[in-house]
Write a protein that holds these residues in place. Structure first.
Motif, short mmCIF file in Angstrom:
data_model
loop_
_atom_site.label_atom_id
_atom_site.label_comp_id
_atom_site.label_asym_id
_atom_site.label_seq_id
_atom_site.Cartn_x
_atom_site.Cartn_y
_atom_site.Cartn_z
N TYR A 81 3.22 -40.47 -43.66
CA TYR A 81 2.58 -39.71 -44.74
C TYR A 81 3.65 -38.94 -45.52
N ALA A 82 3.56 -39.02 -46.82
CA ALA A 82 4.45 -38.26 -47.70
C ALA A 82 3.91 -38.36 -49.11
N THR A 83 4.50 -37.59 -50.02
CA THR A 83 4.11 -37.72 -51.42
C THR A 83 4.51 -39.10 -51.93
N ALA A 84 3.88 -39.52 -53.01
CA ALA A 84 4.20 -40.83 -53.59
C ALA A 84 5.68 -40.91 -53.94
N ALA A 85 6.24 -39.82 -54.44
CA ALA A 85 7.66 -39.82 -54.82
C ALA A 85 8.56 -40.02 -53.61
N THR A 86 8.25 -39.35 -52.50
CA THR A 86 9.07 -39.49 -51.29
C THR A 86 8.93 -40.90 -50.70
N LEU A 87 7.72 -41.42 -50.66
CA LEU A 87 7.54 -42.78 -50.15
C LEU A 87 8.29 -43.80 -51.00
N ALA A 88 8.31 -43.60 -52.31
CA ALA A 88 9.04 -44.52 -53.19
C ALA A 88 10.54 -44.47 -52.90
N ILE A 89 11.06 -43.28 -52.61
CA ILE A 89 12.49 -43.13 -52.31
C ILE A 89 12.85 -43.85 -51.02
N ILE A 90 12.08 -43.65 -49.95
CA ILE A 90 12.46 -44.28 -48.68
C ILE A 90 12.22 -45.79 -48.72
N ALA A 91 11.22 -46.23 -49.50
CA ALA A 91 11.00 -47.67 -49.63
C ALA A 91 12.16 -48.33 -50.38
N LYS A 92 12.67 -47.66 -51.39
CA LYS A 92 13.75 -48.21 -52.20
C LYS A 92 15.10 -48.13 -51.52
N HIS A 93 15.36 -47.03 -50.81
CA HIS A 93 16.71 -46.76 -50.33
C HIS A 93 16.90 -46.93 -48.82
N ILE A 94 15.83 -46.98 -48.05
CA ILE A 94 15.95 -47.13 -46.59
C ILE A 94 15.34 -48.44 -46.12
N PHE A 95 14.05 -48.60 -46.31
CA PHE A 95 13.35 -49.81 -45.84
C PHE A 95 13.41 -50.89 -46.92
N ASN A 96 14.63 -51.34 -47.19
CA ASN A 96 14.86 -52.23 -48.33
C ASN A 96 15.57 -53.52 -47.95
N TRP A 97 15.69 -53.79 -46.65
CA TRP A 97 16.38 -54.95 -46.08
C TRP A 97 17.89 -54.83 -46.14
N ALA A 98 18.43 -54.04 -47.03
CA ALA A 98 19.89 -53.84 -47.09
C ALA A 98 20.32 -52.76 -46.10
N ILE A 99 19.57 -51.66 -46.02
CA ILE A 99 19.86 -50.60 -45.07
C ILE A 99 19.09 -50.81 -43.78
N TRP A 100 17.80 -51.19 -43.90
CA TRP A 100 16.94 -51.40 -42.73
C TRP A 100 15.81 -52.35 -43.12
N PRO A 101 15.31 -53.12 -42.18
CA PRO A 101 14.19 -54.01 -42.52
C PRO A 101 12.99 -53.24 -43.07
N ASP A 102 12.22 -53.90 -43.90
CA ASP A 102 11.02 -53.29 -44.48
C ASP A 102 9.84 -53.50 -43.55
N PHE A 103 9.64 -52.51 -42.67
CA PHE A 103 8.58 -52.64 -41.67
C PHE A 103 7.19 -52.49 -42.27
N SER A 104 7.10 -52.19 -43.56
CA SER A 104 5.78 -52.15 -44.19
C SER A 104 5.26 -53.55 -44.51
N VAL A 105 6.10 -54.57 -44.27
CA VAL A 105 5.65 -55.97 -44.48
C VAL A 105 5.93 -56.83 -43.24
N ILE A 106 6.26 -56.20 -42.11
CA ILE A 106 6.55 -56.92 -40.87
C ILE A 106 5.41 -56.68 -39.88
#
Length: 255
Positions: A81-106
């Motif tokens: 849970y987080a604000t839309a802005a925070t979720l967008a940041i971690i989706a783009k910069h953390i769970f992006n396959w380059a830094i870490w797998p995107d577990f929101s689609v695994i």
């Protein structure tokens, strides 16, 4: 409601220094800093909900490893849970396959082991008898604090924040507030750095606390390693009327 402090430091450097995270009962995290790593794998697997104040590394460092470490033990998704802005940041910069797998689609988007849940400022999430509400924060990235309400008492965590006039009217309306956890990252000699980075120093903290019209117990978080003793001494000098106490790892609040 039982809240255990897993980490409350502004940095690392020993077993007593863990960055921000709180375990609520056994199934909720508020932030996911390095303190989460001290939990056993069985304890990690029982966490179903993670509430993030903001996207800075000291508040999310353990989240990617938490999901990876226990995904095979879970029968339902971990909800973040987080604000839309925070979720967008971690989706783009953390769970992006380059830094870490995107577990929101695994393993698939429909059956993902991690689900994002947007929260809005002032809106409450009800989990059993517990209510968690996002409160205003003022930081260098989109941020919130949280009110944890058991029904019989409340704890408020400011998250990372600076001078914030929108926060105090909300807090002053919480009649059953028992504990206020508020950050103070820098000593007074670094007030300019505190202002630039949108944190607090003791003189700024004292000014903020004078906006309180109620009397909760006050605990100080996010002290920087190497400055903690000096900062607490300065807090005692300029805010002693509020009887602030240094927040400690493994401290427990029950309310």
């Amino acid at each position: 409601m039982k809240v255990r402090i897993l980490g409350c430091s502004g940095g690392i450097g020993g077993c007593h220094l863990r960055t921000t995270s709180m375990l609520v009962d056994d199934d909720i995290l508020v932030d996911a800093g390095t303190g989460v790593a001290d939990l056993s794998r069985a304890q990690l697997a029982r966490i179903d909900h993670v509430f993030l104040t903001h996207s800075h590394l000291d508040h999310i460092a353990s989240l990617p490893l938490l999901i990876d470490s226990v995904s095979d033990l879970r029968e339902k998704p971990l909800r973040v849970y987080a604000t839309a802005a925070t979720l967008a940041i971690i989706a783009k910069h953390i769970f992006n396959w380059a830094i870490w797998p995107d577990f929101s689609v695994i393993p698939s988007r429909e059956n993902a082991v991690m689900q994002y849940q947007t929260i809005d400022l002032g809106r409450s999430v009800r989990l059993g008898e517990r209510t968690i509400t996002a409160l205003p924060a003022e930081h260098t990235v989109p941020a919130v604090g949280y009110q944890l309400d058991s029904g019989s008492g409340c704890l408020v965590f400011t998250g990372d924040t600076t001078v914030n006039d929108s926060f105090w009217p909300v807090v002053n309306r919480i009649a059953n507030l028992r504990y206020l956890l508020i950050e103070t990252a820098f000593a007074n000699r670094e007030q300019r750095l505190a202002e630039i980075s949108k944190h607090l120093c003791p003189s700024m903290l004292a000014d903020e606390l004078h906006k309180l019209t109620i009397k909760p117990e006050i605990y100080i978080s996010h002290l920087k390693p190497g400055q903690a003793e000096l900062t607490m001494a300065e807090i005692q000098a300029c805010a002693s009327d509020f009887r602030p106490t240094r927040l400690q790892n493994n401290q427990i609040f029950e309310f």
